[in-house]
Each structure stands twice: as structure tokens, then as C-alpha cells.
Design a protein around this motif. Structure first.
Motif, PDB file in Angstrom:
ATOM      1  N   PRO A 145     114.142 -13.675 -29.012  1.00  0.00           N
ATOM      2  CA  PRO A 145     113.759 -12.514 -29.809  1.00  0.00           C
ATOM      3  C   PRO A 145     113.147 -11.417 -28.940  1.00  0.00           C
ATOM      4  CG  PRO A 145     112.618 -14.520 -30.527  1.00  0.00           C
ATOM      5  CD  PRO A 145     113.390 -14.876 -29.321  1.00  0.00           C
ATOM      6  N   LEU A 146     113.371 -10.170 -29.330  1.00  0.00           N
ATOM      7  CA  LEU A 146     112.808  -9.041 -28.595  1.00  0.00           C
ATOM      8  C   LEU A 146     111.436  -8.727 -29.163  1.00  0.00           C
ATOM      9  CD1 LEU A 146     116.019  -6.859 -28.733  1.00  0.00           C
ATOM     10  CD2 LEU A 146     115.027  -7.775 -26.645  1.00  0.00           C
ATOM     11  N   SER A 147     110.597  -8.118 -28.333  1.00  0.00           N
ATOM     12  CA  SER A 147     109.318  -7.656 -28.863  1.00  0.00           C
ATOM     13  C   SER A 147     108.982  -6.337 -28.189  1.00  0.00           C
ATOM     14  CB  SER A 147     108.220  -8.678 -28.585  1.00  0.00           C
ATOM     15  OG  SER A 147     108.051  -8.805 -27.189  1.00  0.00           O
ATOM     16  N   ALA A 148     108.184  -5.517 -28.868  1.00  0.00           N
ATOM     17  CA  ALA A 148     107.818  -4.222 -28.316  1.00  0.00           C
ATOM     18  C   ALA A 148     106.381  -3.898 -28.683  1.00  0.00           C
ATOM     19  CB  ALA A 148     108.751  -3.146 -28.860  1.00  0.00           C
ATOM     20  N   THR A 149     105.676  -3.242 -27.770  1.00  0.00           N
ATOM     21  CA  THR A 149     104.296  -2.826 -28.040  1.00  0.00           C
ATOM     22  C   THR A 149     104.341  -1.502 -28.802  1.00  0.00           C
ATOM     23  OG1 THR A 149     104.192  -1.551 -26.012  1.00  0.00           O
ATOM     24  CG2 THR A 149     103.544  -3.864 -25.863  1.00  0.00           C
ATOM     25  N   PRO A 150     103.254  -1.142 -29.507  1.00  0.00           N
ATOM     26  CA  PRO A 150     103.217   0.164 -30.181  1.00  0.00           C
ATOM     27  C   PRO A 150     103.473   1.300 -29.193  1.00  0.00           C
ATOM     28  CG  PRO A 150     101.372  -1.198 -30.889  1.00  0.00           C
ATOM     29  CD  PRO A 150     102.060  -1.957 -29.780  1.00  0.00           C
ATOM     30  N   GLY A 151     102.993   1.164 -27.960  1.00  0.00           N
ATOM     31  CA  GLY A 151     103.207   2.203 -26.945  1.00  0.00           C
ATOM     32  C   GLY A 151     104.687   2.400 -26.665  1.00  0.00           C
ATOM     33  N   GLN A 152     105.416   1.274 -26.575  1.00  0.00           N
ATOM     34  CA  GLN A 152     106.862   1.367 -26.313  1.00  0.00           C
ATOM     35  C   GLN A 152     107.582   2.024 -27.474  1.00  0.00           C
ATOM     36  OE1 GLN A 152     107.277  -2.820 -25.397  1.00  0.00           O
ATOM     37  NE2 GLN A 152     107.786  -2.354 -23.267  1.00  0.00           N
ATOM     38  N   TRP A 153     107.168   1.669 -28.688  1.00  0.00           N
ATOM     39  CA  TRP A 153     107.765   2.307 -29.871  1.00  0.00           C
ATOM     40  C   TRP A 153     107.510   3.807 -29.836  1.00  0.00           C
ATOM     41  CZ3 TRP A 153     111.455   0.939 -32.907  1.00  0.00           C
ATOM     42  CH2 TRP A 153     111.665  -0.402 -33.228  1.00  0.00           C
ATOM     43  N   ALA A 154     106.264   4.183 -29.486  1.00  0.00           N
ATOM     44  CA  ALA A 154     105.901   5.602 -29.456  1.00  0.00           C
ATOM     45  C   ALA A 154     106.777   6.339 -28.451  1.00  0.00           C
ATOM     46  CB  ALA A 154     104.426   5.755 -29.099  1.00  0.00           C
ATOM     47  N   THR A 155     106.964   5.748 -27.261  1.00  0.00           N
ATOM     48  CA  THR A 155     107.789   6.384 -26.229  1.00  0.00           C
ATOM     49  C   THR A 155     109.225   6.546 -26.726  1.00  0.00           C
ATOM     50  OG1 THR A 155     106.464   5.132 -24.653  1.00  0.00           O
ATOM     51  CG2 THR A 155     108.406   6.260 -23.783  1.00  0.00           C
ATOM     52  N   ALA A 156     109.738   5.470 -27.317  1.00  0.00           N
ATOM     53  CA  ALA A 156     111.138   5.496 -27.738  1.00  0.00           C
ATOM     54  C   ALA A 156     111.365   6.501 -28.858  1.00  0.00           C
ATOM     55  CB  ALA A 156     111.576   4.098 -28.179  1.00  0.00           C
ATOM     56  N   LEU A 157     110.372   6.670 -29.701  1.00  0.00           N
ATOM     57  CA  LEU A 157     110.556   7.545 -30.867  1.00  0.00           C
ATOM     58  C   LEU A 157     110.132   8.991 -30.591  1.00  0.00           C
ATOM     59  CD1 LEU A 157     109.424   5.101 -33.685  1.00  0.00           C
ATOM     60  CD2 LEU A 157     111.747   5.926 -33.239  1.00  0.00           C
ATOM     61  N   ALA A 158     109.508   9.249 -29.423  1.00  0.00           N
ATOM     62  CA  ALA A 158     108.989  10.599 -29.140  1.00  0.00           C
ATOM     63  C   ALA A 158     110.064  11.685 -29.267  1.00  0.00           C
ATOM     64  CB  ALA A 158     108.329  10.619 -27.765  1.00  0.00           C
ATOM     65  N   PRO A 159     111.251  11.517 -28.645  1.00  0.00           N
ATOM     66  CA  PRO A 159     112.260  12.591 -28.776  1.00  0.00           C
ATOM     67  C   PRO A 159     112.656  12.816 -30.237  1.00  0.00           C
ATOM     68  CG  PRO A 159     112.891  11.027 -27.064  1.00  0.00           C
ATOM     69  CD  PRO A 159     111.739  10.422 -27.797  1.00  0.00           C
ATOM     70  N   ALA A 160     112.756  11.726 -31.006  1.00  0.00           N
ATOM     71  CA  ALA A 160     113.129  11.852 -32.416  1.00  0.00           C
ATOM     72  C   ALA A 160     112.064  12.638 -33.172  1.00  0.00           C
ATOM     73  CB  ALA A 160     113.310  10.473 -33.026  1.00  0.00           C
ATOM     74  N   LEU A 161     110.796  12.371 -32.837  1.00  0.00           N
ATOM     75  CA  LEU A 161     109.691  13.070 -33.501  1.00  0.00           C
ATOM     76  C   LEU A 161     109.792  14.573 -33.228  1.00  0.00           C
ATOM     77  CD1 LEU A 161     107.136  12.545 -35.172  1.00  0.00           C
ATOM     78  CD2 LEU A 161     105.845  12.579 -33.028  1.00  0.00           C
ATOM     79  N   VAL A 162     110.041  14.918 -31.959  1.00  0.00           N
ATOM     80  CA  VAL A 162     110.192  16.331 -31.593  1.00  0.00           C
ATOM     81  C   VAL A 162     111.317  16.957 -32.417  1.00  0.00           C
ATOM     82  CG1 VAL A 162     110.838  17.931 -29.736  1.00  0.00           C
ATOM     83  CG2 VAL A 162     109.336  15.973 -29.248  1.00  0.00           C
ATOM     84  N   ALA A 163     112.442  16.241 -32.512  1.00  0.00           N
ATOM     85  CA  ALA A 163     113.598  16.780 -33.233  1.00  0.00           C
ATOM     86  C   ALA A 163     113.281  16.966 -34.714  1.00  0.00           C
ATOM     87  CB  ALA A 163     114.794  15.851 -33.049  1.00  0.00           C
ATOM     88  N   VAL A 164     112.537  16.027 -35.294  1.00  0.00           N
ATOM     89  CA  VAL A 164     112.166  16.145 -36.710  1.00  0.00           C
ATOM     90  C   VAL A 164     111.283  17.374 -36.907  1.00  0.00           C
ATOM     91  CG1 VAL A 164     110.817  15.098 -38.572  1.00  0.00           C
ATOM     92  CG2 VAL A 164     112.414  13.700 -37.246  1.00  0.00           C
ATOM     93  N   VAL A 165     110.295  17.548 -36.014  1.00  0.00           N
ATOM     94  CA  VAL A 165     109.390  18.701 -36.107  1.00  0.00           C
ATOM     95  C   VAL A 165     110.189  19.989 -36.012  1.00  0.00           C
ATOM     96  CG1 VAL A 165     107.552  19.961 -34.908  1.00  0.00           C
ATOM     97  CG2 VAL A 165     107.372  17.471 -35.255  1.00  0.00           C
ATOM     98  N   VAL A 166     111.130  20.055 -35.050  1.00  0.00           N
ATOM     99  CA  VAL A 166     111.967  21.249 -34.875  1.00  0.00           C
ATOM    100  C   VAL A 166     112.763  21.503 -36.146  1.00  0.00           C
ATOM    101  CG1 VAL A 166     113.958  22.193 -33.655  1.00  0.00           C
ATOM    102  CG2 VAL A 166     112.103  21.106 -32.369  1.00  0.00           C
TER     103      VAL A 166
END
Lengths: 243, 254
Positions: free
Chosen positions: B225-246
Motif C-alpha cells: 500500500p502507498l502512503s503519503a504525509t500531509p506535506g506531500q499531499w500539499a505539494t502535489a495539490l499546490a498547482p491545482a490550488l493555484v489553478a482553482v484560485v485563477v
């Protein structure tokens, strides 16, 4: 006498199309034996092999693996006990990495985590390819793929290893290396092969299957020296090879 | 048919993107692309900025351009379509240098190019940093139905095998003096394709047999199974967040 690993009594089978492939096969293989299953093309060898782990169910007769009858309720345990290595490693290795592929069998048996990892390493070590664990199967040489295919089955800690044409398509060096590996394994082996020198080299005992029946069963050297028997069942040693 | 496409997409490396767990990257990629697509087509500046972000993500993988450029070629058909669009679309027209083109067609074409390119560069950034094995694990982790995961996994595994078979058949045909020069060659090519299909089907049956023989009962075991820290999730989702804001920002402003 110990309980045979494989105990086939009067196994007969006809394909749904009506073609009768096996006519009452009796075969016993005891723990620690290495047995060659010989026979011409179309003799029913593959059909017989598929009965050993319950992929095919005999029309008559019975198959027992270390005392456990091959029935629907016992299928998973039977498939753990009987490890079949198919001829084309590309059929056997279907996962994206060697590690995942070797883990597939034991994972189906319920193993997880550290225990599963240990099992994978143990199996790859047994065939000398532990360094290939993270490679993709399609990036390996044919000889390496054949060894990994054996590891995928060893990982289930089978009681008997059934090999379908283990030496086919191997260069002479890989063929010899594989023989060394097979000899080093502490497991009962049933080897289906047309490679008679390989059978002599590895298996003290041979069984000849012809037209769906066992027609000879005895010491490999003796059988292969019987030229009348050999000719009758289309078995031939390579030119220049003598026993 | 050269070497099978897809099989060699992944390029080893040790960047932020390489280290992120595959499922976070996959979710991040999907969210980013959806957000970019949701930006109104007239907002060319905003789309340009998001494309720049996508390119920056791609450059952060530090994969050499000679690996990246051939992979970006997948966009070519869309680019061609975008170039044709201003000339075939109807509605009010506008002068573009010496030619007159459709105003709506031009807007749509630029938006298509910007959105398409953004999608392709980020998808390539994902592909070059994710091993096929991890992609399969990610799909499994994200609870994509088993049959779909299996199909994806088998495609990764057998693309090379089938491509090899196709190559051998081609050589075998050529060795007997065949060359596909006219329509009369089509039946031969069709028969070859049919043979390849049947061989692949038979291989499928043998693979299934091998799976059943190792105790497969219909469900893929989840082995690592894969696992991810909240920090990794934040990094991975950062570009998407920018795009949503735009996207939201453009809609509010418009």
C-alpha cells in the motif's frame, strides 16, 4: 512408504469437444523425487499437468496432492502445494515488476507486509536473481525470465514443482545454470520435457505418456536405452548422444 | 512500429516530483487539469500563466529536453485542429494580418492550444517521474475498480510483447517478398492483424491460466500500500490550488 506428493488414479479426461485426451492415468510421485514426464506431441502431457492443480477436473478417477483430494473446496491449498511453471515466461510474468510478480502468489495466500517481502527475497535468492527484484519482466533476458518464473512459484513454498519444458529456448549456458538451480532446490520436481538429455541429467525416474496413457515408468536411463520403446512412442535422443 | 511507446516513459531521477507518492501526483494532476479546463476560454492571460506553471513543473523534473520533446508530440493533432479552427468556425470575423478569420474560432483556438499544452506538459511531467508499477499501485490505492487496474497493468506489461510479435510478423512477411505498396496488400495486412489479435487473445487465456494456478480468485491482492504525509499531499495539490484560485478569480472579475 510415505504419502505420495502426487497420487493419480485412473485419471481420464475428454475435452468438451469430445476429444479424449487421457485414458486412465495412474501416477505416483513421492517426496524428494525428480521425475521426467516424457511423450510425443499430443500425448496429453499438458492436459495431465492441468489436472494436478485442479484447472481441469478429471471425468473419471482422482487426483490427490499429499493426501488432499483435488476438489473445489481445496483448490487454493492445492494450488499452493502444486507450483506449475508454464513454458513461456511471458505468460507467467504478468505484473509490472519482478517483485510484484513473485509476491502475487503468496499475496493470494494472504501474506502481507514483512512476511511477504521475506518470501519474495527467499524465492528470488533460491534461483539467484535477487538483484532483479525491481526490474520490469520485459527488460530481462529470456534466461532471467525463466528463473523469475520459477521464483514466482517457489514463493508459494510448493511441495511439488511442475515444470513445462524448462530448457526450451535457453542457450546452452543458461540451460546448464538452470539445471544447477533445479538440483539445488529442496523440492519434489515433475518435469515435462522433450529434452531427453536434460531428463537424464536431472531426473533419475521417467514416465512416458503416449496417447493418453502411461506406457512406461522406470529409471530414466533404462527407458531411454530401450530403443523399441523409444521408437514406438516417437522419442529420440539427439544425434550423437548416447547414454 | 519502433520501440513501444509508453514502455519507456519513465526517466529515473531524484527531484521533488520523483519522490512524491504516485497517488498524490495522480490526484494533483487530475485536479490541476480539471481546474485549467474550467478557466473561461477568453482569459488568455490567465491560461498563459497556468501554462507557464505547467512548464515550470515539467522543468522541475530535470529530465533532458531530448526525452521530453518526443513525448510532447502527442499534442500535434490537437494543435493542427486548433490552427484550422479560426478558418472554419463561423460568426463575427476579424482581420489577422492579411487573412480574415472567425473571432470566436480564434479565441477558441488560442484557448485550446493553451489548455491542451498545459494538460500535456503536466501529464508528461507525471509520466516521466512515475514508474509504471507505481502508477498501477496508485490506481489501486485510489480504489479504481480492479478490472480497470488490471487492464492498465497488462497494457504496461504486454505492449512490448505484442509490438515485438508485430515486428516479427512484419519481418516474416518481408522475408517472403511482401511489400505493402497497393490496395491489393490490404487483405494480407488485415489477415496479419487478425492473426495478431488471435495470438493476443490466446496469450490472454494462458496468462489467466498462470494467474489461476497461483491462487488468483478474481481480486488483485494489494501487496504494498502507498502512503503519503500531509506535506506531500500539499505539494502535489499546490498547482491545482493555484489553478482553482485563477479560475475562480477570472470568473469573479468577469
Amino acid at each position: 512408504m510415505t504419502t505420495p506428493v502426487l497420487d493419480l488414479r485412473g485419471v481420464a479426461y475428454a475435452y468438451p469437444g469430445g476429444h479424449q485426451a487421457l485414458f486412465g492415468v495412474d501416477l505416483h510421485v513421492h517426496p524428494g523425487e525428480r521425475v521426467a514426464l516424457l511423450g510425443p506431441n499430443g500425448a496429453g502431457k499438458t492436459t495431465l499437468v492441468l489436472h494436478l492443480n485442479g484447472v481441469l477436473t478429471p471425468g473419471a478417477g482422482s487426483v490427490t496432492v499429499s493426501g488432499l483430494p483435488v476438489t473445489d473446496e481445496n483448490l487454493l491449498e492445492v494450488r499452493r502445494r502444486v507450483g506449475i511453471v508454464f513454458q513461456d515466461p511471458d505468460d507467467q510474468l504478468f505484473m509490472p515488476s519482478v517483485r510484484d510478480d513473485v509476491a502475487f502468489g503468496p499475496a493470494n495466500l494472504g501474506l502481507r507486509g514483512a512476511e511477504l517481502d521475506a518470501r519474495v527475497v527467499e524465492a528470488l535468492d533460491a534461483v539467484g536473481v535477487a538483484d532483479l527484484a525491481d526490474r520490469a519482466p520485459h527488460h530481462l533476458s529470456f534466461g532471467q525470465r525463466r528463473r523469475v518464473a520459477i521464483a514466482t512459484v517457489l514463493a508459494m513454498r510448493p511441495e511439488i514443482l511442475v515444470l513445462d519444458e524448462p530448457s526450451s529456448n535457453l542457450d546452452p549456458a543458461s540451460r546448464r545454470e538452470l539445471a544447477d538451480i533445479l538440483r539445488s532446490l529442496d523440492v519434489t520436481i515433475l518435469m515435462v520435457t522433450h529434452d531427453l538429455p536434460y531428463a537424464v541429467e536431472l531426473c533419475p525416474r521417467a514416465v512416458v505418456l503416449s496417447e493418453g496413457s502411461v506406457v512406461a515408468d522406470g529409471p530414466t536411463r533404462e527407458l531411454l536405452s530401450d530403443s523399441a520403446l523409444m521408437a514406438r512412442h516417437r522419442l529420440e535422443l539427439p544425434v550423437g548422444f548416447s547414454i | 512500429m519502433g520501440s513501444a511507446p509508453g514502455a519507456h516513459l519513465h526517466v529515473e531521477g531524484d527531484t521533488v516530483l520523483h519522490r512524491l507518492p504516485a497517488h498524490t501526483k495522480l490526484v494533483g494532476l487530475m485536479a490541476f487539469v480539471l481546474a485549467v479546463v474550467s478557466v473561461p476560454s477568453e482569459a488568455h492571460v490567465a491560461l498563459g500563466a497556468l501554462l507557464a506553471l505547467g512548464v515550470a513543473v515539467l522543468l522541475s523534473t530535470r529530465v533532458a529536453a531530448r526525452h521530453l520533446l518526443p513525448r510532447l508530440a502527442v499534442e500535434t493533432p490537437f494543435a493542427v485542429f486548433a490552427l484550422v479552427l479560426p478558418f472554419v468556425a463561423v460568426g463575427p470575423t476579424t482581420a489577422l494580418g492579411p487573412v480574415t478569420v472567425s473571432q470566436t474560432g480564434l479565441t477558441a483556438a488560442v484557448a485550446l492550444l493553451l489548455k491542451g499544452t498545459t494538460g500535456v506538459v503536466t501529464a508528461v511531467a507525471f509520466a516521466v517521474t512515475t514508474r509504471p508499477r507505481d502508477l498501477v499501485r496508485a490506481l489501486q490505492h485510489l480504489r479504481v475498480p480492479d478490472p480497470l487496474v488490471l487492464i492498465a497493468s497488462f497494457m504496461v506489461r504486454y505492449l512490448d510483447v505484442v509490438a515485438d510479435q508485430l515486428r516479427r510478423m512484419k519481418v516474416a512477411r518481408a522475408s517472403r517478398g511482401f511489400s505493402a505498396r497497393s490496395v491489393r496488400a490490404w487483405p494480407v495486412l488485415a489477415a496479419g492483424t487478425g492473426a495478431l489479435f488471435i495470438r493476443s487473445y490466446e496469450r490472454g487465456e494462458r496468462v489467466h491460466l498462470a494467474m489461476v494456478s497461483r491462487g488468483w480468485t478474481g481480486a488483485m491482492p494489494m501487496t504494498s500500500p502507498l502512503s503519503a504525509t500531509p506535506g506531500q499531499w500539499a505539494t502535489a495539490l499546490a498547482p491545482a490550488l493555484v489553478a482553482v484560485v485563477v479560475s475562480v478569480g477570472v470568473r469573479m472579475a468577469g
